[in-house]
Design an enzyme around this catalytic site. Structure first.
Site, mmCIF file in Angstrom:
data_model
loop_
_atom_site.group_PDB
_atom_site.id
_atom_site.type_symbol
_atom_site.label_atom_id
_atom_site.label_comp_id
_atom_site.label_asym_id
_atom_site.label_seq_id
_atom_site.Cartn_x
_atom_site.Cartn_y
_atom_site.Cartn_z
ATOM 1 N N GLU A 194 -13.468 -1.894 2.784
ATOM 2 C CA GLU A 194 -12.217 -2.635 2.628
ATOM 3 C C GLU A 194 -12.376 -4.036 3.232
ATOM 4 O OE1 GLU A 194 -8.908 -4.157 1.727
ATOM 5 O OE2 GLU A 194 -9.247 -2.089 1.053
ATOM 6 N N TYR A 208 0.832 -1.199 0.000
ATOM 7 C CA TYR A 208 0.000 0.000 0.000
ATOM 8 C C TYR A 208 0.874 1.260 0.000
ATOM 9 C CZ TYR A 208 -4.118 -2.843 1.212
ATOM 10 O OH TYR A 208 -5.139 -3.757 1.210
ATOM 11 N N GLU A 243 -6.141 -7.731 -12.713
ATOM 12 C CA GLU A 243 -6.323 -7.968 -11.275
ATOM 13 C C GLU A 243 -7.807 -8.013 -10.910
ATOM 14 O OE1 GLU A 243 -3.897 -5.406 -8.864
ATOM 15 O OE2 GLU A 243 -2.068 -5.897 -9.966
ATOM 16 N N LYS A 301 -1.151 9.835 -10.037
ATOM 17 C CA LYS A 301 -2.384 9.048 -10.068
ATOM 18 C C LYS A 301 -3.456 9.684 -9.188
ATOM 19 C CE LYS A 301 -2.452 5.270 -7.642
ATOM 20 N NZ LYS A 301 -2.267 3.869 -7.192
ATOM 21 N N TYR A 302 -3.096 10.057 -7.966
ATOM 22 C CA TYR A 302 -4.101 10.585 -7.047
ATOM 23 C C TYR A 302 -4.532 12.004 -7.419
ATOM 24 C CZ TYR A 302 -3.226 6.371 -4.428
ATOM 25 O OH TYR A 302 -3.114 5.050 -4.082
ATOM 26 N N ASP A 327 -16.336 -7.679 1.677
ATOM 27 C CA ASP A 327 -16.132 -7.805 0.230
ATOM 28 C C ASP A 327 -17.149 -6.924 -0.486
ATOM 29 O OD1 ASP A 327 -16.193 -8.721 -2.482
ATOM 30 O OD2 ASP A 327 -15.300 -10.610 -1.863
ATOM 31 N N GLU A 375 -9.577 1.830 -7.246
ATOM 32 C CA GLU A 375 -8.270 1.767 -7.913
ATOM 33 C C GLU A 375 -7.842 0.302 -8.008
ATOM 34 O OE1 GLU A 375 -4.915 3.455 -5.871
ATOM 35 O OE2 GLU A 375 -5.959 3.492 -3.959
#
Length: 625
Positions: free
Chosen positions: A359, A296, A411, A305-306, A386, A402
């Site tokens: 999360e 992380y 992924e 990216k952010y 989930d 993301e």
């Protein structure tokens, strides 16, 4: 991570080793034998052999600086001679010189490259015999970047034959010679960059005096050298045995090190992850494995990216009524960087928001609890679980995630977002990202292919790898067709209501590429483009990255290998077949390649094919649970 300082060496005599090292050179190249050996060999009868070196024939003995010496084999050796006796004598003497170098404790020897392409297999067999001997020593073959023939790639073709015949032996390396008059096409320069260059060899005659009288490289040669210096090779200067011309002066060493020190700064991604160049990593499986804290942390270091995510959320909020309350769900929140983006976007857009962070990683969720207490003043609703099983009892306006991999969907972003999109407002709800497309291109990379083989894993060529690619050459020409799209996904996706067992996420694509120059296919490089919201995008595609998300380094490209390297002739066509498969429990890729010779009348002659890699996902797959 910055590149290492260059290692500069010079051709020297045994007597001048200490002087050369004192003059600032890091290593010296020393002949192993004298001309007396050549004279004795020439006087031998065909049936006679050189059993041992005479004292007058030995040019070097072990010294205290043995780790700073590279042995130079005899210049007169011709492994590829048309004369069978000369070729036999050459192999015999080369074997004895390498044996002597090994005895002296040298780690490598520099050998003359082939000159006769008609006898290249004879040369290759002799080199393989040496590599298969008991001497644990590296053979560095000196080859010119081009040999002056009409075919610019002739020198490279000879090297490729040698390397292939020797089965990509890791102790077989290249000393790439940059002659004084050097003006190869950029395609050839890039081709050599993908090869195992351990040394760049430059004649001191290639230097010209600057206005102050100091030796410098000309503009063209300097540009080529500046590219190869990124490979961190040793730099070997020769012709220094002509003292009237160049002498054994520190000026060359000083200049070469200055040239290295004044290189433009490395791209941000290399500063961040230079140690990962050409290092194969198996893609993450965030659905079946919990990520570690350091993973992380690495992802969160990418400001580009952010910044793009924050701009996308800001724009989406601005498109909503000022008086409305917008419910934003960050799914797969990790340690909360996208929550930070959403909070900042709400402030800058002056909109009221209700933020939920979901999360499934219990360890990362503990960090979210801490951050909600310390950083977010308890304003964020935290949900553990989930996302595909989340049933909140209300609808969400903006779904932020993301979940993208190096080839966008690898992924399982589609599977995750399909499972959570039911919580979106069916009329006004949006997903950030809203879509993404995978791209592919064929590559030549002996380094990456060898790294995969060296894993000694039966399934090494049945999986894809995330890798910061460096020693790579693109096989397709530099035009609009070099990178070709495979497939796209859009969110929200209405097809989820029609298909079962994830069948709507099956994909199949065929990509065709022209190969203008000869090469070897070692696999494919995968990239992606993603639309976050409207015209706000992310891209790892080399042709659009600078425009859409410059200096972003969150995602390295993906390497899709082939098990058996495939020679690609000039002016041929390369075809990739690739499938995204699923059985409702797993997702995997299968792939195969074909090559064709395209005739002037448009017809095709099939040349070769690979096997279908990773059939039925037996080697690698991503678990959906």
């Amino acid at each position: 991570m910055a590149s290492k300082a260059p290692t500069i060496g010079i051709f020297s005599s045994k007597e001048a080793i200490y002087l050369s090292l004192q003059e600032g050179y890091d290593f010296v190249g020393v002949r192993l034998s004298t001309d007396a050996l050549k004279q004795r060999v020439e006087s031998l009868e065909p049936f006679e052999r050189v059993q041992e070196f005479l004292d007058s024939e030995i040019a070097y003995h072990p010294e205290e600086h043995v780790n700073k010496v590279i042995g130079l084999t005899s210049e007169w050796i011709e492994l590829d001679s048309n004369d069978a006796l000369i070729a036999q004598r050459s192999e015999e003497i080369l074997m004895k010189e390498v044996s002597f170098a090994s005895y002296c404790g040298l780690s490598s020897v520099l050998c003359n490259g082939p000159k006769n392409s008609d006898n290249i297999m004879q040369y290759a067999r002799s080199i393989l015999t040496l590599l298969n001997s008991s001497f644990n020593i590296s053979l560095i073959i000196q080859l010119p970047i081009e040999n002056g023939h009409e075919d610019f790639f002739d020198s490279w073709k000879m090297w490729n034959t040698i390397r292939t015949s020797c089965d990509y032996n890791p102790r077989l390396q290249i000393a790439l010679e940059l002659p004084p008059s050097c003006s190869p096409p950029i395609e050839l320069v890039n081709r050599w960059y993908a090869e195992p260059i351990s040394m760049v060899s430059i004649s001191c005659m290639a230097f010209v005096p600057n206005p102050a009288g100091y030796p410098v490289l000309g503009r063209k040669l300097r540009a080529i050298f500046s590219l190869y210096i990124r490979l961190n090779p040793k730099v070997f200067l020769w012709d220094s045995n002509v003292p009237d011309k160049v002498g054994e002066s520190p000026d060359y060493s000083i200049y070469m090190k200055h040239l290295f020190d004044t290189q433009p700064p490395a791209p941000l991604v290399e500063e961040f992850a230079g140690g990962y160049k050409d290092y194969l990593q198996i893609p993450l499986q965030p659905l079946s494995h919990n990520l570690e804290n350091i993973t992380y942390e690495i992802f969160e270091r990418d400001p580009v990216k952010y910044a793009q995510y924050e701009q996308a959320i800001f724009t989406a909020l601005n498109d909503r009524e000022e008086s409305s309350v917008t419910r934003i769900a960050v799914v797969g929140a990790g340690r909360g960087p996208l929550v930070d983006c959403a909070l900042r976007a709400a402030i800058s857009s002056a909109r009221t928001v209700d933020i939920i962070a979901l999360e499934k990683n219990s360890n990362a969720f503990a960090m979210l609890l801490l951050r909600n207490r310390q950083d977010w003043a308890g304003k964020v609703t935290l949900v553990f679980g989930d996302m595909r099983e989340w049933n909140p009892g209300y609808k969400v306006d903006i779904l932020v995630s993301e979940l993208l991999g190096s080839m966008a969907d690898n992924e399982l972003s589609p599977e995750c977002l399909d499972g959570v999109q039911r919580v979106l407002n069916p009329v006004t709800g949006i997903s950030i990202p809203s879509s993404y497309t995978s791209y592919i291109t064929p590559i030549m990379s002996p380094k990456l292919w060898s790294e995969a083989r060296n894993l000694n894993d039966f399934f090494a060529f049945s999986r894809q790898y995330v890798v910061l690619m460096n020693s790579v050459d693109f096989l397709a020409p530099d035009d609009e067709f070099r990178f070709q799209p495979l497939w796209s996904f859009h969110h929200p996706n209405d097809e989820t209501r029609v298909y079962s067992k994830n069948q709507h996420n099956l994909r199949y694509a065929v990509a065709r590429f022209q190969a203008t120059n000869p090469g070897v296919l070692h696999g494919f490089a995968g990239y992606f483009e993603a639309t976050l919201y409207k015209n706000i995008s992310l891209s790892t595609l080399p042709t659009t990255m600078e425009e859409k998300s410059p200096d972003m380094f969150s995602w390295f490209p993906i390497y899709v290998p082939v098990e058996k390297p495939m020679y690609i002739p000039e002016n041929s066509q390369l075809e990739l077949h690739i499938w995204r498969m699923t059985d409702g429990m797993r997702v995997w890729l299968e792939w195969a390649a074909n090559t064709y010779l395209v005739l002037r009348n448009g017809s095709h002659i099939h040349l070769s094919s690979t096997q279908i890699h990773n059939a039925s996902g037996k080697g690698f797959s991503c678990l959906m649970h």
